[in-house]
Scaffold this motif. Structure first.
Motif, PDB file in Angstrom:
ATOM      1  N   VAL A   1       0.838  -1.208   0.000  1.00  0.00           N
ATOM      2  CA  VAL A   1       0.000   0.000   0.000  1.00  0.00           C
ATOM      3  C   VAL A   1       0.869   1.252   0.000  1.00  0.00           C
ATOM      4  O   VAL A   1       0.618   2.206  -0.754  1.00  0.00           O
ATOM      5  N   ARG A   2       1.898   1.268   0.830  1.00  0.00           N
ATOM      6  CA  ARG A   2       2.769   2.447   0.897  1.00  0.00           C
ATOM      7  C   ARG A   2       3.495   2.667  -0.430  1.00  0.00           C
ATOM      8  O   ARG A   2       3.644   3.801  -0.888  1.00  0.00           O
ATOM      9  N   ALA A   3       3.953   1.577  -1.051  1.00  0.00           N
ATOM     10  CA  ALA A   3       4.649   1.712  -2.332  1.00  0.00           C
ATOM     11  C   ALA A   3       3.712   2.293  -3.391  1.00  0.00           C
ATOM     12  O   ALA A   3       4.106   3.182  -4.169  1.00  0.00           O
ATOM     13  N   ARG A   4       2.488   1.803  -3.433  1.00  0.00           N
ATOM     14  CA  ARG A   4       1.524   2.316  -4.408  1.00  0.00           C
ATOM     15  C   ARG A   4       1.239   3.796  -4.163  1.00  0.00           C
ATOM     16  O   ARG A   4       1.195   4.602  -5.106  1.00  0.00           O
ATOM     17  N   GLU A   5       1.033   4.153  -2.906  1.00  0.00           N
ATOM     18  CA  GLU A   5       0.752   5.553  -2.584  1.00  0.00           C
ATOM     19  C   GLU A   5       1.919   6.454  -2.983  1.00  0.00           C
ATOM     20  O   GLU A   5       1.718   7.535  -3.550  1.00  0.00           O
ATOM     21  N   ASP A   6       3.134   6.017  -2.706  1.00  0.00           N
ATOM     22  CA  ASP A   6       4.308   6.817  -3.058  1.00  0.00           C
ATOM     23  C   ASP A   6       4.415   7.001  -4.565  1.00  0.00           C
ATOM     24  O   ASP A   6       4.770   8.086  -5.050  1.00  0.00           O
ATOM     25  N   TRP A   7       4.122   5.942  -5.329  1.00  0.00           N
ATOM     26  CA  TRP A   7       4.183   6.054  -6.778  1.00  0.00           C
ATOM     27  C   TRP A   7       3.138   7.041  -7.292  1.00  0.00           C
ATOM     28  O   TRP A   7       3.434   7.907  -8.129  1.00  0.00           O
ATOM     29  N   MET A   8       1.922   6.948  -6.776  1.00  0.00           N
ATOM     30  CA  MET A   8       0.851   7.790  -7.279  1.00  0.00           C
ATOM     31  C   MET A   8       1.038   9.264  -6.906  1.00  0.00           C
ATOM     32  O   MET A   8       0.558  10.154  -7.612  1.00  0.00           O
TER      33      MET A   8
ATOM     34  N   PRO B   1      -0.143   4.670 -14.485  1.00  0.00           N
ATOM     35  CA  PRO B   1      -0.787   4.736 -13.169  1.00  0.00           C
ATOM     36  C   PRO B   1      -0.871   3.338 -12.561  1.00  0.00           C
ATOM     37  O   PRO B   1      -0.953   2.343 -13.281  1.00  0.00           O
ATOM     38  N   ALA B   2      -0.839   3.284 -11.244  1.00  0.00           N
ATOM     39  CA  ALA B   2      -0.980   1.991 -10.568  1.00  0.00           C
ATOM     40  C   ALA B   2      -2.427   1.539 -10.600  1.00  0.00           C
ATOM     41  O   ALA B   2      -3.346   2.355 -10.475  1.00  0.00           O
ATOM     42  N   PRO B   3      -2.676   0.243 -10.769  1.00  0.00           N
ATOM     43  CA  PRO B   3      -4.053  -0.264 -10.664  1.00  0.00           C
ATOM     44  C   PRO B   3      -4.595  -0.043  -9.263  1.00  0.00           C
ATOM     45  O   PRO B   3      -3.849   0.223  -8.308  1.00  0.00           O
ATOM     46  N   GLU B   4      -5.901  -0.152  -9.139  1.00  0.00           N
ATOM     47  CA  GLU B   4      -6.519  -0.064  -7.815  1.00  0.00           C
ATOM     48  C   GLU B   4      -6.230  -1.339  -7.029  1.00  0.00           C
ATOM     49  O   GLU B   4      -6.255  -2.444  -7.584  1.00  0.00           O
TER      50      GLU B   4
END
Length: 326
Positions: free
Chosen positions: A283-290, A307-310
């Motif tokens: 979750v943290r990695a996805r948030e940082d990317w977005m 963009p990262a998938p949901e």
């Protein structure tokens, strides 16, 4: 290469799977995965899958081509992130331009290894070059062990020399085989090599008995320890073997990629392009990317990042590795 699936499976995998010495060769079939839109090239993915998710630290294997770029559109993968892994690019034909947030600008060419270490976070793009007519190769990922999963970003390039064998030839891009050793750094013991077999040729290789091995067949009528493994299939061999016999029964040359390593003793969570140890880490990695932090920027690519998938609504849950019966 990015995992461009819009609904990537969550996978928790690692130390629960046992290979049984002497149990023979397990043949894994691939599934087709499109990289992008309707004209996009399609890759054949043999790792990960429900039957088996790791071979040593090798955790992802895509095999593609030979594709006519005029028909498929070639490869055009926009900047995307990675954590906790190394990417291994190996081509049979064509050329791919690589750019990453470390500032690396390199070209992937046949017989040349490009290895990128993501560690705590890196981003990169991959685009087939205008002069490429046929694109053909493999893209592989290696899971980093826990103590090194936040390793510094890195990029390495190596051109292995061909080693002639009675019945074929080998190019060792990672680890050691047939008297040759790659200088490229890895964080766990690994083997990665391209093996070519002459028409009707048989090669018996000395291998590490502590390794499990995977034979990804690109072309030819190949038998692994007597078991037929067809093109795009991957033959799995459990630890315990000191030799590995590969036979080409075709009248044309055969080619395969040999992977190996000791069984990975950790559980990992794989989702999209991230490898972590928990749902929260992903979750943290996805948030940082977005939000545009942590992974740096890729300069020189004409277009927006992927963009990262949901994430799924429920926490990422384990998918245990298959325990083989004794």
């Amino acid at each position: 290469m990015s995992n461009t699936e819009t609904h990537p499976a969550e996978l928790r995998c690692g130390a629960l799977e046992d290979g049984v010495p002497g149990a023979g060769v397990e043949v894994l079939t691939a599934r087709d995965v499109p990289l992008g839109g309707p004209r996009a090239m399609t890759v054949r993915r043999t790792l990960p899958q429900r039957a088996r998710t790791l071979i040593g630290a090798w955790c992802f294997a895509d095999h593609y081509g030979p594709d006519d770029v005029a028909e498929s559109g070639g490869m055009d993968v926009a900047p995307h992130p990675h954590t906790g892994l190394q990417t291994v690019s190996w081509l049979f034909s064509g050329e791919i331009e690589h750019r990453d947030s470390l500032g690396s600008h390199a070209f992937v060419r046949p017989g040349e290894l490009n290895l990128m270490t993501g560690g705590f976070g890196i981003s990169h793009s991959e685009v087939s070059t205008p002069g490429t007519t046929i694109l053909h190769g493999v893209q592989l990922w290696v899971a980093l062990p826990g103590e090194h999963r936040d390793a510094d970003r890195d990029f390495q390039h190596h051109v292995p020399s061909p080693v002639p064998l009675d019945g074929g030839e080998v190019r060792v891009f990672l680890g050691s085989l047939a008297g040759d050793t790659s200088p490229v750094r890895t964080f766990t013991p690994l083997l990665g090599a391209e093996v070519s077999l002459a028409p009707g040729g048989t090669v018996t290789l000395d291998v590490d008995a502590g390794f499990e091995h995977g034979v990804l067949v690109d072309s030819g009528d190949v038998r692994v320890e007597g078991t037929a493994v067809r093109p795009a299939e991957l033959g799995y061999v459990a630890p315990g073997c000191t030799t590995l016999t590969l036979t080409n029964e075709a009248i044309d040359p055969a080619r395969l990629v040999l992977l190996g390593g000791p069984p990975f003793q950790e559980e990992i969570v794989m989702w999209w392009n991230f490898i972590g140890r928990s749902h929260d880490e992903i979750v943290r990695a996805r948030e940082d990317w977005m939000k545009g932090s942590r992974f740096g920027e890729v300069h020189g690519y004409d277009g927006a990042p992927l963009p990262a998938p949901e994430l799924p609504n429920a926490p990422l849950k384990p998918r245990g590795r298959v325990r083989r019966p004794a």
